[in-house]
Motif scaffolding. Structure first.
Motif, PDB file in Angstrom:
ATOM      1  N   VAL A   1       0.864  -1.182   0.000  1.00 41.45           N
ATOM      2  CA  VAL A   1       0.000   0.000   0.000  1.00 41.45           C
ATOM      3  C   VAL A   1       0.904   1.236   0.000  1.00 41.45           C
ATOM      4  CG1 VAL A   1      -1.758   1.282   1.262  1.00 41.45           C
ATOM      5  CG2 VAL A   1      -1.808  -1.227   1.248  1.00 41.45           C
ATOM      6  N   PRO A   2       0.735   2.150  -0.960  1.00 36.35           N
ATOM      7  CA  PRO A   2       1.617   3.328  -1.023  1.00 36.35           C
ATOM      8  C   PRO A   2       1.545   4.157   0.258  1.00 36.35           C
ATOM      9  CG  PRO A   2       0.331   3.112  -3.037  1.00 36.35           C
ATOM     10  CD  PRO A   2      -0.237   2.128  -2.075  1.00 36.35           C
ATOM     11  N   SER A   3       2.707   4.637   0.687  1.00 36.02           N
ATOM     12  CA  SER A   3       2.758   5.494   1.858  1.00 36.02           C
ATOM     13  C   SER A   3       2.334   6.913   1.478  1.00 36.02           C
ATOM     14  CB  SER A   3       4.173   5.527   2.420  1.00 36.02           C
ATOM     15  OG  SER A   3       5.059   6.151   1.490  1.00 36.02           O
ATOM     16  N   MET A   4       2.076   7.729   2.481  1.00 29.51           N
ATOM     17  CA  MET A   4       1.695   9.120   2.211  1.00 29.51           C
ATOM     18  C   MET A   4       2.809   9.844   1.458  1.00 29.51           C
ATOM     19  SD  MET A   4      -0.571  11.397   2.273  1.00 29.51           S
ATOM     20  CE  MET A   4      -1.775  10.570   3.323  1.00 29.51           C
ATOM     21  N   ARG A   5       4.057   9.553   1.807  1.00 29.16           N
ATOM     22  CA  ARG A   5       5.191  10.186   1.123  1.00 29.16           C
ATOM     23  C   ARG A   5       5.216   9.811  -0.356  1.00 29.16           C
ATOM     24  NH1 ARG A   5      11.637   9.325   2.610  1.00 29.16           N
ATOM     25  NH2 ARG A   5      12.445  10.801   1.056  1.00 29.16           N
ATOM     26  N   GLU A   6       4.955   8.529  -0.652  1.00 27.48           N
ATOM     27  CA  GLU A   6       4.939   8.079  -2.051  1.00 27.48           C
ATOM     28  C   GLU A   6       3.794   8.717  -2.824  1.00 27.48           C
ATOM     29  OE1 GLU A   6       6.838   3.594  -1.626  1.00 27.48           O
ATOM     30  OE2 GLU A   6       4.772   3.972  -0.972  1.00 27.48           O
ATOM     31  N   ILE A   7       2.669   8.898  -2.165  1.00 26.70           N
ATOM     32  CA  ILE A   7       1.516   9.542  -2.812  1.00 26.70           C
ATOM     33  C   ILE A   7       1.820  11.007  -3.110  1.00 26.70           C
ATOM     34  CG2 ILE A   7      -0.887  10.233  -2.474  1.00 26.70           C
ATOM     35  CD1 ILE A   7      -1.227   7.653  -0.794  1.00 26.70           C
ATOM     36  N   MET A   8       2.470  11.676  -2.187  1.00 26.12           N
ATOM     37  CA  MET A   8       2.820  13.084  -2.393  1.00 26.12           C
ATOM     38  C   MET A   8       3.844  13.235  -3.519  1.00 26.12           C
ATOM     39  SD  MET A   8       0.960  14.791  -0.284  1.00 26.12           S
ATOM     40  CE  MET A   8       1.761  16.403  -0.241  1.00 26.12           C
ATOM     41  N   LYS A   9       4.827  12.341  -3.576  1.00 33.17           N
ATOM     42  CA  LYS A   9       5.850  12.391  -4.616  1.00 33.17           C
ATOM     43  C   LYS A   9       5.260  12.085  -5.988  1.00 33.17           C
ATOM     44  CE  LYS A   9       9.740  10.319  -3.914  1.00 33.17           C
ATOM     45  NZ  LYS A   9      10.696   9.244  -3.498  1.00 33.17           N
ATOM     46  N   ALA A  10       4.180  11.284  -6.032  1.00 36.11           N
ATOM     47  CA  ALA A  10       3.590  10.865  -7.301  1.00 36.11           C
ATOM     48  C   ALA A  10       3.106  12.049  -8.137  1.00 36.11           C
ATOM     49  CB  ALA A  10       2.431   9.903  -7.039  1.00 36.11           C
ATOM     50  N   GLY A  11       2.617  13.084  -7.464  1.00 37.52           N
ATOM     51  CA  GLY A  11       2.090  14.240  -8.176  1.00 37.52           C
ATOM     52  C   GLY A  11       3.144  15.026  -8.932  1.00 37.52           C
ATOM     53  N   LYS A  12       4.439  14.793  -8.632  1.00 38.84           N
ATOM     54  CA  LYS A  12       5.529  15.524  -9.274  1.00 38.84           C
ATOM     55  C   LYS A  12       6.236  14.702 -10.353  1.00 38.84           C
ATOM     56  CE  LYS A  12       6.390  18.122  -5.017  1.00 38.84           C
ATOM     57  NZ  LYS A  12       7.385  18.448  -3.952  1.00 38.84           N
ATOM     58  N   LYS A  13       5.808  13.474 -10.536  1.00 38.15           N
ATOM     59  CA  LYS A  13       6.456  12.611 -11.522  1.00 38.15           C
ATOM     60  C   LYS A  13       5.914  12.881 -12.928  1.00 38.15           C
ATOM     61  CE  LYS A  13       7.491   8.886  -8.252  1.00 38.15           C
ATOM     62  NZ  LYS A  13       7.268   7.464  -7.907  1.00 38.15           N
ATOM     63  N   PRO A  14       6.750  12.695 -13.963  1.00 38.51           N
ATOM     64  CA  PRO A  14       6.321  13.011 -15.331  1.00 38.51           C
ATOM     65  C   PRO A  14       5.305  12.033 -15.902  1.00 38.51           C
ATOM     66  CG  PRO A  14       8.549  12.124 -15.322  1.00 38.51           C
ATOM     67  CD  PRO A  14       8.174  12.318 -13.897  1.00 38.51           C
ATOM     68  N   VAL A  15       4.384  12.563 -16.693  1.00 37.68           N
ATOM     69  CA  VAL A  15       3.389  11.768 -17.424  1.00 37.68           C
ATOM     70  C   VAL A  15       3.532  12.108 -18.901  1.00 37.68           C
ATOM     71  CG1 VAL A  15       0.947  11.276 -17.757  1.00 37.68           C
ATOM     72  CG2 VAL A  15       1.813  11.791 -15.453  1.00 37.68           C
ATOM     73  N   ASN A  16       3.737  11.099 -19.731  1.00 38.71           N
ATOM     74  CA  ASN A  16       3.942  11.304 -21.162  1.00 38.71           C
ATOM     75  C   ASN A  16       2.855  10.595 -21.960  1.00 38.71           C
ATOM     76  OD1 ASN A  16       6.578  12.594 -20.743  1.00 38.71           O
ATOM     77  ND2 ASN A  16       7.253  10.540 -20.153  1.00 38.71           N
ATOM     78  N   THR A  17       2.283  11.295 -22.923  1.00 39.54           N
ATOM     79  CA  THR A  17       1.286  10.699 -23.816  1.00 39.54           C
ATOM     80  C   THR A  17       1.983  10.280 -25.105  1.00 39.54           C
ATOM     81  OG1 THR A  17      -0.459  12.087 -22.886  1.00 39.54           O
ATOM     82  CG2 THR A  17      -0.890  11.039 -25.013  1.00 39.54           C
ATOM     83  N   LEU A  18       1.835   9.016 -25.464  1.00 37.26           N
ATOM     84  CA  LEU A  18       2.519   8.459 -26.621  1.00 37.26           C
ATOM     85  C   LEU A  18       1.616   8.425 -27.843  1.00 37.26           C
ATOM     86  CD1 LEU A  18       4.215   5.348 -24.958  1.00 37.26           C
ATOM     87  CD2 LEU A  18       5.210   7.613 -25.300  1.00 37.26           C
ATOM     88  N   THR A  19       2.219   8.606 -29.004  1.00 39.36           N
ATOM     89  CA  THR A  19       1.555   8.362 -30.283  1.00 39.36           C
ATOM     90  C   THR A  19       2.178   7.107 -30.862  1.00 39.36           C
ATOM     91  OG1 THR A  19       1.213  10.719 -30.673  1.00 39.36           O
ATOM     92  CG2 THR A  19       1.074   9.256 -32.578  1.00 39.36           C
ATOM     93  N   ILE A  20       1.368   6.105 -31.115  1.00 33.47           N
ATOM     94  CA  ILE A  20       1.913   4.821 -31.543  1.00 33.47           C
ATOM     95  C   ILE A  20       1.629   4.561 -33.011  1.00 33.47           C
ATOM     96  CG2 ILE A  20       1.725   3.867 -29.228  1.00 33.47           C
ATOM     97  CD1 ILE A  20      -0.725   2.304 -30.156  1.00 33.47           C
ATOM     98  N   ASP A  21       2.502   3.790 -33.624  1.00 39.31           N
ATOM     99  CA  ASP A  21       2.343   3.378 -35.010  1.00 39.31           C
ATOM    100  C   ASP A  21       1.969   1.904 -35.003  1.00 39.31           C
ATOM    101  OD1 ASP A  21       2.375   3.049 -37.723  1.00 39.31           O
ATOM    102  OD2 ASP A  21       4.564   3.048 -37.919  1.00 39.31           O
ATOM    103  N   ALA A  22       0.679   1.625 -34.916  1.00 40.58           N
ATOM    104  CA  ALA A  22       0.214   0.240 -34.833  1.00 40.58           C
ATOM    105  C   ALA A  22      -1.220   0.151 -35.325  1.00 40.58           C
ATOM    106  CB  ALA A  22       0.301  -0.263 -33.394  1.00 40.58           C
ATOM    107  N   ASP A  23      -1.532  -0.938 -35.997  1.00 42.12           N
ATOM    108  CA  ASP A  23      -2.897  -1.203 -36.434  1.00 42.12           C
ATOM    109  C   ASP A  23      -3.639  -1.864 -35.281  1.00 42.12           C
ATOM    110  OD1 ASP A  23      -5.263  -1.839 -37.645  1.00 42.12           O
ATOM    111  OD2 ASP A  23      -4.441  -3.439 -38.919  1.00 42.12           O
ATOM    112  N   ILE A  24      -4.489  -1.107 -34.613  1.00 45.04           N
ATOM    113  CA  ILE A  24      -5.189  -1.656 -33.444  1.00 45.04           C
ATOM    114  C   ILE A  24      -6.667  -1.912 -33.752  1.00 45.04           C
ATOM    115  CG2 ILE A  24      -3.594  -0.754 -31.726  1.00 45.04           C
ATOM    116  CD1 ILE A  24      -5.479   1.572 -31.279  1.00 45.04           C
ATOM    117  N   THR A  25      -6.935  -2.270 -35.012  1.00 47.22           N
ATOM    118  CA  THR A  25      -8.288  -2.680 -35.376  1.00 47.22           C
ATOM    119  C   THR A  25      -8.635  -3.954 -34.608  1.00 47.22           C
ATOM    120  OG1 THR A  25      -7.972  -1.814 -37.605  1.00 47.22           O
ATOM    121  CG2 THR A  25      -9.804  -3.342 -37.279  1.00 47.22           C
TER     122      THR A  25
END
Length: 254
Positions: free
Chosen positions: A189-213
């Motif tokens: 179970v994440p600690s309060m410190r880990e939860i607080m640090k999570a808000g500062k971590k990077p989030v990247n949205t990827l564009t993928i080259d794949a046929d996902i039909t």
């Protein structure tokens, strides 16, 4: 070592309601990380710590699921250094091959990796196929039902795989895809410190080259037909009561 841990966001099954026509109403259910993917995240966190490496969490789904800040923070609080997202509002990813193609496309878009970790299956569908299919599409070794992981060398892992009557120990060359069993660990179970640090971590949205039909479509999804439980009571503890019980069971075809 660069680790990618896949995690699916699903409706909380405890909050899904069954309508009179047996269809499932999920609109009011809260979101959560698929239970089996928590094992993949925990395994990735441990492996990253042991190897001095990093873990990227990868999730694929609609914006309604992945643009939720609470969900993002929950993922990042479980040991991930960053979060990579493939947001697609046109597909529901109820097809395992479609999901595997999206994962393979995302992994390729991230350029380099050593290990991709998946859970045994997802909490909503539990098809147990995605990891195997993703590894095949990537053209790398793939092992499922993994119950233990150790670092063997700079370029390989020692993997324990528990089968019905034996335990296999395999040395797997990297890069590789591993589907971990729920028996491999108990997610912390994440600690309060880990939860607080999570808000500062990077989030990247990827564009993928794949046929996902989709390769298949869900024609119908219904809850099982509910039936009233029968209550047949045989009173007594003498031979007559036993004979009555046996007769009843034979009559019912047991």
């Amino acid at each position: 070592m660069k680790i990618i841990a896949c995690c699916k966001i699903v409706p909380n099954e405890e909050e899904i309601t069954v309508l009179p026509d047996r269809t499932l109403a999920m609109a009011d259910a809260s979101l959560k990380i698929s239970q089996y993917d928590l094992n993949a995240l925990e395994s990735g966190k441990t492996l990253a710590a042991e190897s001095g490496g990093t873990m990227t969490a990868l999730s694929i789904g609609s914006g309604a699921y992945l643009e939720n800040s609470k969900i993002r923070k929950d993922i990042l609080s479980r040991g991930a250094d960053d979060l990579a997202l493939v947001i697609d509002n046109d597909h529901d990813f109820s097809d395992s091959l479609q999901t595997a193609k999206a994962i393979a496309g995302a992994v390729k878009a991230m350029d380099s990796y050593d290990v991709v970790l998946c859970g045994a299956g997802s909490s909503d569908l539990y098809l147990q196929e995605v990891g195997i299919q993703a590894g095949t599409l990537l053209g790398v070794p793939v092992v499922n039902n993994v119950t233990g992981i150790k670092i063997a060398s700079e370029h390989s892992l020692e993997v324990e795989r528990t089968l019905e009557e034996e335990v296999e120990v395999l040395e797997v060359t990297l890069p590789a895809v591993l589907s971990v069993s729920s028996e491999i660990n108990v997610p912390a179970v994440p600690s309060m410190r880990e939860i607080m640090k999570a808000g500062k971590k990077p989030v990247n949205t990827l564009t993928i080259d794949a046929d996902i039909t989709p390769s298949s479509a869900t024609a119908e999804q219904l809850a099982p037909q509910q039936q009233e439980r029968r209550q047949e009571i045989v009173e007594g503890d003498n031979e007559e009561a036993v004979d009555a019980l046996v007769s009843f069971l034979r009559k019912e075809g047991f």
